[in-house]
Write an enzyme that holds these catalytic residues in place. Sequence first.
Site, PDB file in Angstrom:
ATOM      1  N   LYS A  97       6.663  -8.218   9.565  1.00 29.64           N
ATOM      2  CA  LYS A  97       6.474  -9.111   7.849  1.00 29.64           C
ATOM      3  C   LYS A  97       7.634  -9.730   7.478  1.00 29.64           C
ATOM      4  O   LYS A  97       7.685 -11.063   7.570  1.00 29.64           O
ATOM      5  CB  LYS A  97       6.734  -7.808   7.155  1.00 29.64           C
ATOM      6  CG  LYS A  97       5.259  -6.552   7.186  1.00 29.64           C
ATOM      7  CD  LYS A  97       5.147  -5.654   5.627  1.00 29.64           C
ATOM      8  CE  LYS A  97       3.500  -4.403   5.939  1.00 29.64           C
ATOM      9  NZ  LYS A  97       2.431  -5.463   5.870  1.00 29.64           N
ATOM     10  N   CYS A 108      -0.105   0.560  12.476  1.00 28.16           N
ATOM     11  CA  CYS A 108       0.111  -0.084  11.788  1.00 28.16           C
ATOM     12  C   CYS A 108      -0.476  -1.402  12.649  1.00 28.16           C
ATOM     13  O   CYS A 108       0.116  -1.148  13.669  1.00 28.16           O
ATOM     14  CB  CYS A 108       1.543   0.315  10.975  1.00 28.16           C
ATOM     15  SG  CYS A 108       1.402  -1.158   9.448  1.00 28.16           S
ATOM     16  N   ARG A 131       1.246  -0.877  -0.161  1.00 34.94           N
ATOM     17  CA  ARG A 131       0.015   0.177  -0.635  1.00 34.94           C
ATOM     18  C   ARG A 131       0.784   1.158   0.063  1.00 34.94           C
ATOM     19  O   ARG A 131       0.756   2.464  -0.886  1.00 34.94           O
ATOM     20  CB  ARG A 131      -1.059  -0.277   1.253  1.00 34.94           C
ATOM     21  CG  ARG A 131      -2.058  -1.312   0.875  1.00 34.94           C
ATOM     22  CD  ARG A 131      -2.390  -2.535   0.768  1.00 34.94           C
ATOM     23  NE  ARG A 131      -0.871  -3.197   2.170  1.00 34.94           N
ATOM     24  CZ  ARG A 131      -0.453  -3.870   1.716  1.00 34.94           C
ATOM     25  NH1 ARG A 131      -0.324  -4.567   1.377  1.00 34.94           N
ATOM     26  NH2 ARG A 131      -0.039  -4.511   3.515  1.00 34.94           N
ATOM     27  N   THR A 173      -3.345   1.653   6.423  1.00 33.81           N
ATOM     28  CA  THR A 173      -2.845   1.941   4.936  1.00 33.81           C
ATOM     29  C   THR A 173      -3.946   2.038   3.865  1.00 33.81           C
ATOM     30  O   THR A 173      -4.412   2.561   3.298  1.00 33.81           O
ATOM     31  CB  THR A 173      -1.269   1.560   4.680  1.00 33.81           C
ATOM     32  OG1 THR A 173      -0.542   1.808   5.426  1.00 33.81           O
ATOM     33  CG2 THR A 173      -0.964   2.676   3.734  1.00 33.81           C
ATOM     34  N   THR A 209       2.618   3.208   8.906  1.00 37.46           N
ATOM     35  CA  THR A 209       3.316   3.311   8.081  1.00 37.46           C
ATOM     36  C   THR A 209       4.038   4.679   7.027  1.00 37.46           C
ATOM     37  O   THR A 209       3.007   5.394   7.766  1.00 37.46           O
ATOM     38  CB  THR A 209       3.019   2.787   6.345  1.00 37.46           C
ATOM     39  OG1 THR A 209       1.434   3.535   6.140  1.00 37.46           O
ATOM     40  CG2 THR A 209       1.854   1.329   7.445  1.00 37.46           C
ATOM     41  N   CYS A 261      -5.192  -3.305   8.042  1.00 38.78           N
ATOM     42  CA  CYS A 261      -4.348  -3.099   7.641  1.00 38.78           C
ATOM     43  C   CYS A 261      -4.626  -1.370   7.436  1.00 38.78           C
ATOM     44  O   CYS A 261      -6.031  -0.631   7.300  1.00 38.78           O
ATOM     45  CB  CYS A 261      -4.325  -3.253   6.357  1.00 38.78           C
ATOM     46  SG  CYS A 261      -2.936  -2.394   5.721  1.00 38.78           S
TER      47      CYS A 261
END
Length: 247
Positions: free
Chosen positions: A172, A202, A54, A90, A132, A88
Site C-alpha cells: 500500500k 488480500c 475495512r 476484506t 488482513t 478487495c
Amino acid sequence: MSTNFDGPIAGVLGGMGPLAGAAFATRLTMLTDAAVDQEHIPAVLWNDPRVPDRTQARLHGGADPLPWMQNGIARLEQAGAKIIAIPCNTAHLWYDELVASAHVPVLHIIESVADDLDRRGLAPGPIGLMGTPATLKLGLYQKHLEARGYQTLVPTEQEIADFCVPAIELVKANRVAEAFEPAAACIARLQARGARAVALGCTELPLAVPHDRRAALGIPLTDSIDALALAVIDWFRAQSASGKAAA
C-alpha cells in the site's frame, strides 16, 4: 464492426488499495485469451482510494466504508457495468449489503478462490490462508472454503502481525519489493504446518509475491486477483456465448 454499445461490460470496484485495483485490470487483460484489442473484455475501473479502511471499520470501530463502496457500484452501473468485481477481500465482509444495493450481479472473490482451488485439484487437504486481520479473524475465508470441503490453516495472531500486515502495508505504501520477505516467511510457516497450498487472501499479497518468484517457494499459491479475473472472464464468455446463440 457492430456498434452495440450495450454489450457485456465488467465493472471493477477498486481503490482498496489503488495498486491492487490497477493490478486487477492488468491481470484481467493478461489472462484473457485474445489476439487483438477487440477480443478483450470491456471494463470500467472505479479506483477510489478514499474508501475508509475495512479492517479499522470491522475490528476497531472506524469509519464505515459501505456508503463509499455503494457509491462506487452506482457509478459503475451508470457507466454501463453489467457485473461487478471487487478486488478487495476484506470488502466482502459487506458483500450481502453490496448485493442488496446493486442492480447487477456482484461476484464473490472468495468463491472465485475456491473455484481456483477446485480447478487445480487441491481438495481435500489443508489450505493456508493469508490476509488482513479482519479477513482472517472474522472467518471470511474459512466459512466459504470449509463449505467446499477444504481444511483451513490460519496464521497465529503474532504471524499476522509480523508477516501479513507488514507485507500488505508495504504494498500500500508502494514499497512492493520490500513486501516479498514477510509474505514469503508466512507462506513458509504455513507450509511447515502442512498446507498443500496457500491462498493469498488480500489483493495486496499477489503483488508482494510476484509471479516470477512463486515457483521458488515450492508450494501452489492461489491468487485472489487472478481468481477473480478468471471469474470475470468466465462470465464474459458465457454472456458472449448466449448473445451469439440469441442472434
